[in-house]
Design a protein around this motif. Structure first.
Motif, PDB file in Angstrom:
ATOM      1  N   ASP A  74     -76.280 -86.081  60.128  1.00 16.11           N
ATOM      2  CA  ASP A  74     -77.360 -86.222  61.105  1.00 16.11           C
ATOM      3  C   ASP A  74     -76.895 -87.154  62.225  1.00 16.11           C
ATOM      4  OD1 ASP A  74     -79.586 -86.906  62.539  1.00 16.11           O
ATOM      5  OD2 ASP A  74     -80.811 -87.466  60.814  1.00 16.11           O
ATOM      6  N   PRO A  75     -76.745 -86.624  63.438  1.00 16.33           N
ATOM      7  CA  PRO A  75     -76.218 -87.458  64.531  1.00 16.33           C
ATOM      8  C   PRO A  75     -77.111 -88.648  64.883  1.00 16.33           C
ATOM      9  CG  PRO A  75     -76.801 -85.259  65.339  1.00 16.33           C
ATOM     10  CD  PRO A  75     -77.014 -85.244  63.861  1.00 16.33           C
ATOM     11  N   GLU A  76     -78.349 -88.649  64.386  1.00 11.03           N
ATOM     12  CA  GLU A  76     -79.200 -89.829  64.587  1.00 11.03           C
ATOM     13  C   GLU A  76     -78.771 -90.958  63.652  1.00 11.03           C
ATOM     14  OE1 GLU A  76     -81.727 -90.063  66.871  1.00 11.03           O
ATOM     15  OE2 GLU A  76     -81.057 -88.081  67.553  1.00 11.03           O
ATOM     16  N   LYS A  77     -78.099 -90.595  62.571  1.00  9.93           N
ATOM     17  CA  LYS A  77     -77.688 -91.610  61.596  1.00  9.93           C
ATOM     18  C   LYS A  77     -76.183 -91.857  61.636  1.00  9.93           C
ATOM     19  CE  LYS A  77     -81.245 -90.218  58.261  1.00  9.93           C
ATOM     20  NZ  LYS A  77     -81.431 -89.387  57.055  1.00  9.93           N
ATOM     21  N   THR A  78     -75.425 -90.817  61.907  1.00 10.37           N
ATOM     22  CA  THR A  78     -73.967 -90.891  61.885  1.00 10.37           C
ATOM     23  C   THR A  78     -73.434 -90.661  63.293  1.00 10.37           C
ATOM     24  OG1 THR A  78     -73.830 -90.056  59.613  1.00 10.37           O
ATOM     25  CG2 THR A  78     -71.886 -89.777  60.973  1.00 10.37           C
ATOM     26  N   THR A  79     -72.475 -91.495  63.704  1.00  9.04           N
ATOM     27  CA  THR A  79     -71.882 -91.335  65.032  1.00  9.04           C
ATOM     28  C   THR A  79     -70.629 -90.471  64.935  1.00  9.04           C
ATOM     29  OG1 THR A  79     -72.692 -93.538  65.579  1.00  9.04           O
ATOM     30  CG2 THR A  79     -71.020 -92.594  67.036  1.00  9.04           C
ATOM     31  N   ILE A  80     -70.618 -89.349  65.633  1.00  8.00           N
ATOM     32  CA  ILE A  80     -69.458 -88.456  65.646  1.00  8.00           C
ATOM     33  C   ILE A  80     -68.677 -88.708  66.933  1.00  8.00           C
ATOM     34  CG2 ILE A  80     -68.722 -86.032  65.676  1.00  8.00           C
ATOM     35  CD1 ILE A  80     -71.287 -85.351  64.123  1.00  8.00           C
ATOM     36  N   CYS A  81     -67.375 -89.008  66.818  1.00  7.44           N
ATOM     37  CA  CYS A  81     -66.615 -89.366  68.017  1.00  7.44           C
ATOM     38  C   CYS A  81     -65.225 -88.737  68.024  1.00  7.44           C
ATOM     39  CB  CYS A  81     -66.524 -90.890  68.127  1.00  7.44           C
ATOM     40  SG  CYS A  81     -65.886 -91.710  66.663  1.00  7.44           S
ATOM     41  N   LEU A  82     -64.654 -88.667  69.222  1.00  3.04           N
ATOM     42  CA  LEU A  82     -63.398 -87.943  69.432  1.00  3.04           C
ATOM     43  C   LEU A  82     -62.241 -88.913  69.657  1.00  3.04           C
ATOM     44  CD1 LEU A  82     -62.043 -85.177  69.803  1.00  3.04           C
ATOM     45  CD2 LEU A  82     -62.746 -85.245  72.204  1.00  3.04           C
ATOM     46  N   GLN A  83     -61.249 -88.832  68.778  1.00  2.00           N
ATOM     47  CA  GLN A  83     -60.143 -89.793  68.766  1.00  2.00           C
ATOM     48  C   GLN A  83     -59.399 -89.891  70.106  1.00  2.00           C
ATOM     49  OE1 GLN A  83     -56.959 -88.845  66.008  1.00  2.00           O
ATOM     50  NE2 GLN A  83     -56.761 -90.990  65.433  1.00  2.00           N
ATOM     51  N   SER A  84     -59.073 -88.758  70.713  1.00  2.00           N
ATOM     52  CA  SER A  84     -58.250 -88.776  71.941  1.00  2.00           C
ATOM     53  C   SER A  84     -58.980 -89.437  73.107  1.00  2.00           C
ATOM     54  CB  SER A  84     -57.846 -87.365  72.333  1.00  2.00           C
ATOM     55  OG  SER A  84     -58.994 -86.569  72.553  1.00  2.00           O
ATOM     56  N   ASP A 298     -75.673 -73.144  70.443  1.00  2.00           N
ATOM     57  CA  ASP A 298     -76.055 -74.186  71.397  1.00  2.00           C
ATOM     58  C   ASP A 298     -74.909 -75.177  71.627  1.00  2.00           C
ATOM     59  OD1 ASP A 298     -77.440 -75.902  73.024  1.00  2.00           O
ATOM     60  OD2 ASP A 298     -79.022 -76.376  71.574  1.00  2.00           O
ATOM     61  N   PRO A 299     -73.832 -74.713  72.295  1.00  2.00           N
ATOM     62  CA  PRO A 299     -72.671 -75.588  72.490  1.00  2.00           C
ATOM     63  C   PRO A 299     -73.005 -76.827  73.323  1.00  2.00           C
ATOM     64  CG  PRO A 299     -72.367 -73.459  73.605  1.00  2.00           C
ATOM     65  CD  PRO A 299     -73.622 -73.363  72.810  1.00  2.00           C
ATOM     66  N   ALA A 300     -74.014 -76.736  74.198  1.00  2.13           N
ATOM     67  CA  ALA A 300     -74.354 -77.892  75.039  1.00  2.13           C
ATOM     68  C   ALA A 300     -74.845 -79.053  74.165  1.00  2.13           C
ATOM     69  CB  ALA A 300     -75.419 -77.504  76.064  1.00  2.13           C
ATOM     70  N   TYR A 301     -75.638 -78.711  73.156  1.00  2.35           N
ATOM     71  CA  TYR A 301     -76.128 -79.749  72.240  1.00  2.35           C
ATOM     72  C   TYR A 301     -74.969 -80.413  71.503  1.00  2.35           C
ATOM     73  CZ  TYR A 301     -78.014 -81.789  67.979  1.00  2.35           C
ATOM     74  OH  TYR A 301     -78.280 -82.639  66.946  1.00  2.35           O
ATOM     75  N   LEU A 302     -74.061 -79.573  71.017  1.00  3.16           N
ATOM     76  CA  LEU A 302     -72.912 -80.079  70.267  1.00  3.16           C
ATOM     77  C   LEU A 302     -72.069 -81.027  71.134  1.00  3.16           C
ATOM     78  CD1 LEU A 302     -71.708 -79.566  67.449  1.00  3.16           C
ATOM     79  CD2 LEU A 302     -70.269 -77.809  68.466  1.00  3.16           C
ATOM     80  N   LEU A 303     -71.818 -80.617  72.369  1.00  2.41           N
ATOM     81  CA  LEU A 303     -71.044 -81.447  73.294  1.00  2.41           C
ATOM     82  C   LEU A 303     -71.746 -82.774  73.549  1.00  2.41           C
ATOM     83  CD1 LEU A 303     -69.590 -79.178  76.106  1.00  2.41           C
ATOM     84  CD2 LEU A 303     -68.369 -80.643  74.489  1.00  2.41           C
ATOM     85  N   ASP A 304     -73.048 -82.708  73.684  1.00  2.02           N
ATOM     86  CA  ASP A 304     -73.829 -83.904  73.931  1.00  2.02           C
ATOM     87  C   ASP A 304     -73.703 -84.891  72.761  1.00  2.02           C
ATOM     88  OD1 ASP A 304     -75.706 -85.230  75.703  1.00  2.02           O
ATOM     89  OD2 ASP A 304     -77.139 -84.987  74.045  1.00  2.02           O
TER      90      ASP A 304
END
Ligand code: TRP
Length: 333
Positions: A74-84, A298-304
């Motif tokens: 759940d992105p409200e609980k877990t922060t998903i981030c991009l290494q590069s 919904d790729p826009a949501y995912l990118l967000d």
């Protein structure tokens, strides 16, 4: 009281599979309620053994992110981030390389196994040999104290803590905390062919987005006990992949224990235990596959989600980078 911090992640080399689910995703789902959790889409680490196929590494960023959300991260609980997109990780990696020897990197059991599996011979990419230092940077930049991973990653956490101790000792103060690996009791999930490791490249994986037919075929293809020819023969449970999977995924422990006893005694057919396993896997994967297909619309949501998560992670990792530089007492301009 502040929650303890978790940092863990996955190389973006392909969609995730049941091995990831049993090995770490399940723990991460539990931890997102009790911990401050960061998940790293490890694209720069993926490049350490995929330098010639950067497109593959890029394209799988969204695949892995989809898998995270589809299993219930759940992105409200877990922060998903991009290494590069977290430059502090690269800078800390370079610093940490001074606190580890080449001999120690070469002795790391995970690295040794992976070098063998990839057939690098003498042509080991330098980035690959050094990725334990980069992984130490990932973990410590978030000041993570808990790292839920599969058991193959344990030597990397050990090496992280060695680097942490050396840095703290050079700094003369505890700049960085040590981290603890959290490894599932069930051990590593073997591939459907019985080989020690489930992997996409090994062709023995069940992806989290597998279609019903593929799940069914995978279970049917599993070897059981080669000496269990007739139903009435006593069968062996140890090393029997179907039981290994039941141990990993069947929540009814009592029933599994009973099935094992009956199988050992003779009179229980392979088709019965396979049918049970197939039902369990179908009902585990069905909602994940459905949710994944919805999210893919919904790729826009995912990118967000990834952008916001990376922004938050950037502040956090940059602050640690500064503390480490200051802790070591490098020149101030
Ligand atoms: N090495 C992990 C893998 O093979 C990915 C990873 C990168 C990671 N950085 C990490 C895991 C930090 C835990 C902590 O998938």
């Amino acid at each position: 009281m502040t929650k303890p911090t978790i940092l863990t992640g996955d190389r973006t080399t392909g969609p995730l599979h049941l091995g990831h689910y049993a090995g770490s995703l399940r723990n991460r789902l539990l931890f997102q309620n009790s911990h401050e959790q960061f998940l790293l889409l490890a694209d720069t680490q993926a490049l350490t053994d995929n330098a010639d196929t950067p497109n593959k590494v890029r394209d799988n960023v969204l695949e892995v992110a989809l898998d995270y959300l589809a299993v219930g991260i759940d992105p409200e609980k877990t922060t998903i981030c991009l290494q590069s997109h977290l430059p502090a990780l690269a800078e800390l990696s370079m610093l940490y390389l001074n606190f580890v020897t080449v001999a120690r990197l070469e002795r790391n059991p995970t690295i040794k196994d992976e070098i063998r599996a990839r057939g690098f011979g003498r042509n080991i990419p330098a980035g690959f040999l050094c990725y334990p230092a980069a992984q130490a940077a990932d973990i410590t930049a978030f000041k993570a104290t808990v790292v839920p991973v599969g058991e193959d990653q344990a030597p990397l956490i050990e090496q992280t803590n060695e680097i942490v101790r050396r840095i703290n000792s050079a700094a003369g103060e505890p700049v960085l905390p040590e981290a603890k690996a959290v490894i599932p009791r069930s051990g590593r999930l073997p591939g459907v062919d019985g080989k020690a490791k489930m992997s996409k490249s090994g062709g023995n994986a069940i992806p989290l987005s597998a279609q019903p037919k593929a799940i069914s075929a995978a279970v049917k293809s599993m070897f059981t006990d080669p000496n269990h020819l007739r139903i009435e023969d006593p069968g062996q449970v140890e090393g029997n992949i179907v039981f290994t999977y039941l141990d990993a995924f069947d929540e009814d422990r009592i029933e599994v224990a009973d099935l094992k006893a009956r199988y050992r005694q003779g009179g229980l057919g392979d088709s019965t235990i396979k049918r049970r396993l197939e039902d369990i896997l179908q009902s585990l994967i069905e909602p994940i596959r459905t949710r994944r297909a919805e999210l893919a619309q919904d790729p826009a949501y995912l990118l967000d989600v990834i952008r916001k998560g990376t922004e938050k992670a950037r502040n956090r990792t940059e602050a640690t980078r500064r503390e480490v530089i200051e802790g070591l007492g490098l020149f101030k301009l």
